[in-house]
Design an enzyme around this catalytic site. Structure first.
Site, mmCIF file in Angstrom:
data_model
loop_
_atom_site.group_PDB
_atom_site.id
_atom_site.type_symbol
_atom_site.label_atom_id
_atom_site.label_comp_id
_atom_site.label_asym_id
_atom_site.label_seq_id
_atom_site.Cartn_x
_atom_site.Cartn_y
_atom_site.Cartn_z
ATOM 1 N N LYS A 43 0.825 -1.201 0.000
ATOM 2 C CA LYS A 43 0.000 0.000 0.000
ATOM 3 C C LYS A 43 0.870 1.267 0.000
ATOM 4 C CE LYS A 43 -4.188 1.507 2.279
ATOM 5 N NZ LYS A 43 -4.704 1.670 3.644
ATOM 6 N N LEU A 110 14.238 -5.781 6.161
ATOM 7 C CA LEU A 110 13.421 -6.894 6.657
ATOM 8 C C LEU A 110 14.053 -8.249 6.344
ATOM 9 C CD1 LEU A 110 10.057 -5.520 5.262
ATOM 10 C CD2 LEU A 110 10.523 -5.881 7.696
ATOM 11 N N ASP A 156 -4.500 -7.730 13.604
ATOM 12 C CA ASP A 156 -4.770 -7.758 12.167
ATOM 13 C C ASP A 156 -4.248 -9.050 11.530
ATOM 14 O OD1 ASP A 156 -5.894 -6.710 9.880
ATOM 15 O OD2 ASP A 156 -4.151 -5.470 9.374
ATOM 16 N N ASP A 174 3.218 -8.091 9.189
ATOM 17 C CA ASP A 174 2.737 -6.713 9.191
ATOM 18 C C ASP A 174 2.252 -6.345 10.583
ATOM 19 O OD1 ASP A 174 1.301 -4.356 8.847
ATOM 20 O OD2 ASP A 174 0.834 -4.840 6.766
HETATM 21 P P1 AMP Z 1 3.881 -5.024 1.681
HETATM 22 O O1 AMP Z 1 4.192 -3.602 1.406
HETATM 23 O O2 AMP Z 1 4.421 -5.468 3.013
HETATM 24 O O3 AMP Z 1 2.423 -5.340 1.513
HETATM 25 O O4 AMP Z 1 4.689 -5.899 0.610
HETATM 26 C C1 AMP Z 1 4.340 -5.933 -0.743
HETATM 27 C C2 AMP Z 1 4.698 -7.276 -1.343
HETATM 28 O O5 AMP Z 1 6.116 -7.462 -1.331
HETATM 29 C C3 AMP Z 1 4.151 -8.444 -0.555
HETATM 30 O O6 AMP Z 1 2.872 -8.761 -0.971
HETATM 31 C C4 AMP Z 1 5.162 -9.546 -0.839
HETATM 32 O O7 AMP Z 1 4.866 -10.192 -2.068
HETATM 33 C C5 AMP Z 1 6.447 -8.798 -0.999
HETATM 34 N N1 AMP Z 1 7.217 -8.777 0.264
HETATM 35 C C6 AMP Z 1 7.084 -7.895 1.274
HETATM 36 N N2 AMP Z 1 7.942 -8.149 2.265
HETATM 37 C C7 AMP Z 1 8.645 -9.235 1.884
HETATM 38 C C8 AMP Z 1 9.695 -10.011 2.496
HETATM 39 N N3 AMP Z 1 10.167 -9.686 3.693
HETATM 40 N N4 AMP Z 1 10.168 -11.065 1.820
HETATM 41 C C9 AMP Z 1 9.667 -11.399 0.602
HETATM 42 N N5 AMP Z 1 8.691 -10.716 -0.026
HETATM 43 C C10 AMP Z 1 8.178 -9.644 0.597
#
Ligand code: AMP
Length: 290
Positions: A43, A110, A156, A174
């Site tokens: 987002k 991360l 959540d 998250d």
């Molecule tokens: P987010 O902003 O956390 O919703 O992340 C967006 C997308 O990036 C997620 O839906 C995952 O596909 C990928 N992603 C986020 N964090 C990670 C992580 N630590 N390792 C691998 N893929 C990630």
């Protein structure tokens, strides 16, 4: 992997971090990383695979746009997420190693979850087998126990917030809605509609037992392929939640139905505790090596 030498000036970090080698590092900057494949878009920003140049340690770098965070009024939420997640150390919780920022962006360092989103996996196979679901639920229950013991409520829990590592171990990823709950109870309405517990739908006080309700909804969605109180309109979903209008398709085992029915209890004091969950026959029989 391409390197990113063309980085922004004024990069800063304020946390002291331990690298994979155990070395402390107090100031991360973008030049410390080689940026690799794009992993996904959330987002508030993009996520890239990255490698710390000195140790070669692989991480996921989440890049958030400061302006957007300000515009959407979520700076406070991100600060809280960083503060809480960076202090948690558990096999089933995604590590947040550190963060830094420059003029335009905030970067979160991360743990890389090579198995990707659990949500996508569930979409692909429609529903999980009972042993598979029990393994995920056990991992999540352990992570929640760890959080609750530290007075952190997640609030959540849902498939979209879960990632998997290369061993298919689930990771809570998250913490945007999490809160510290020393003695207070919070009453903010948050979370996805389908996962909201009755006390939040009714605007009543809530405590760590909200996570038990969400675990029940999640277990149902793992086994059935859709959440239990899904309905065409928000009002109907809310009514179903308030009435705990819970029905199971015949293929869900009696033990699984029993576990879910003990989590999806309106009276928060009567909800099954995490300790009781670990001893439940559905967990014990499906996940003997927990
Ligand atoms: P987010 O902003 O956390 O919703 O992340 C967006 C997308 O990036 C997620 O839906 C995952 O596909 C990928 N992603 C986020 N964090 C990670 C992580 N630590 N390792 C691998 N893929 C990630």
């Amino acid at each position: 992997m391409k390197t990113t030498e063309s980085t922004t000036e004024q990069t800063q970090s304020t946390t002291t971090q331990e690298s994979s080698t155990g070395a402390k590092k107090s100031t991360w900057k973008l030049q410390d990383f080689e940026i690799g494949n794009y992993l996904g878009k959330g987002k508030f920003g993009q996520v890239y695979l990255a490698r710390e140049k000195r140790t070669k340690y692989i991480v996921a770098l989440k890049v958030l746009d400061k302006e957007q965070l300000k515009r959407e009024g979520v700076e406070h939420q991100i600060r809280r997420e960083i503060e809480i997640q960076s202090h948690l150390r558990h096999k089933n919780i995604l590590r947040l190693y550190g963060y830094f920022y420059d003029r335009q962006k905030v970067y979160l360092i991360l743990e890389y979850a090579a198995g990707g989103e659990l949500y996508k996996q569930l979409q692909e196979c429609k529903r999980f087998s009972e042993p598979e679901a029990a393994r995920y639920i056990t991992g999540l229950a352990k992570a929640l126990k760890y959080c609750h013991d530290r007075n952190v409520i997640h609030r959540d829990i849902k498939p979209e917030n879960l990632l998997m590592d290369s061993n298919h171990d689930v990771k809570i990823a998250d913490f945007g809605w999490s809160v510290h709950a020393p003695t207070t109870r919070r009453t903010t309405l948050c979370g996805t509609l389908d996962y909201l517990p009755p006390e939040m739908v009714e605007g009543r006080e809530h405590d760590s037992t909200v996570d038990l309700w969400c675990l029940g909804v999640l277990c149902y969605e793992f086994l059935v392929g859709e959440p239990p109180f899904m309905a065409p309109t928000q009002e109907e979903t809310f009514k179903k939640i308030k009435d705990v209008d819970l029905r199971f398709p015949p293929f869900v085992s009696i033990d699984a139905q029993d576990l879910i029915s003990r989590l999806l209890v309106k009276d928060t004091l009567q909800r099954m505790s995490l300790t009781e969950l670990f001893e439940h026959p559905w967990i014990v029989n499906n996940c003997p090596a927990q």
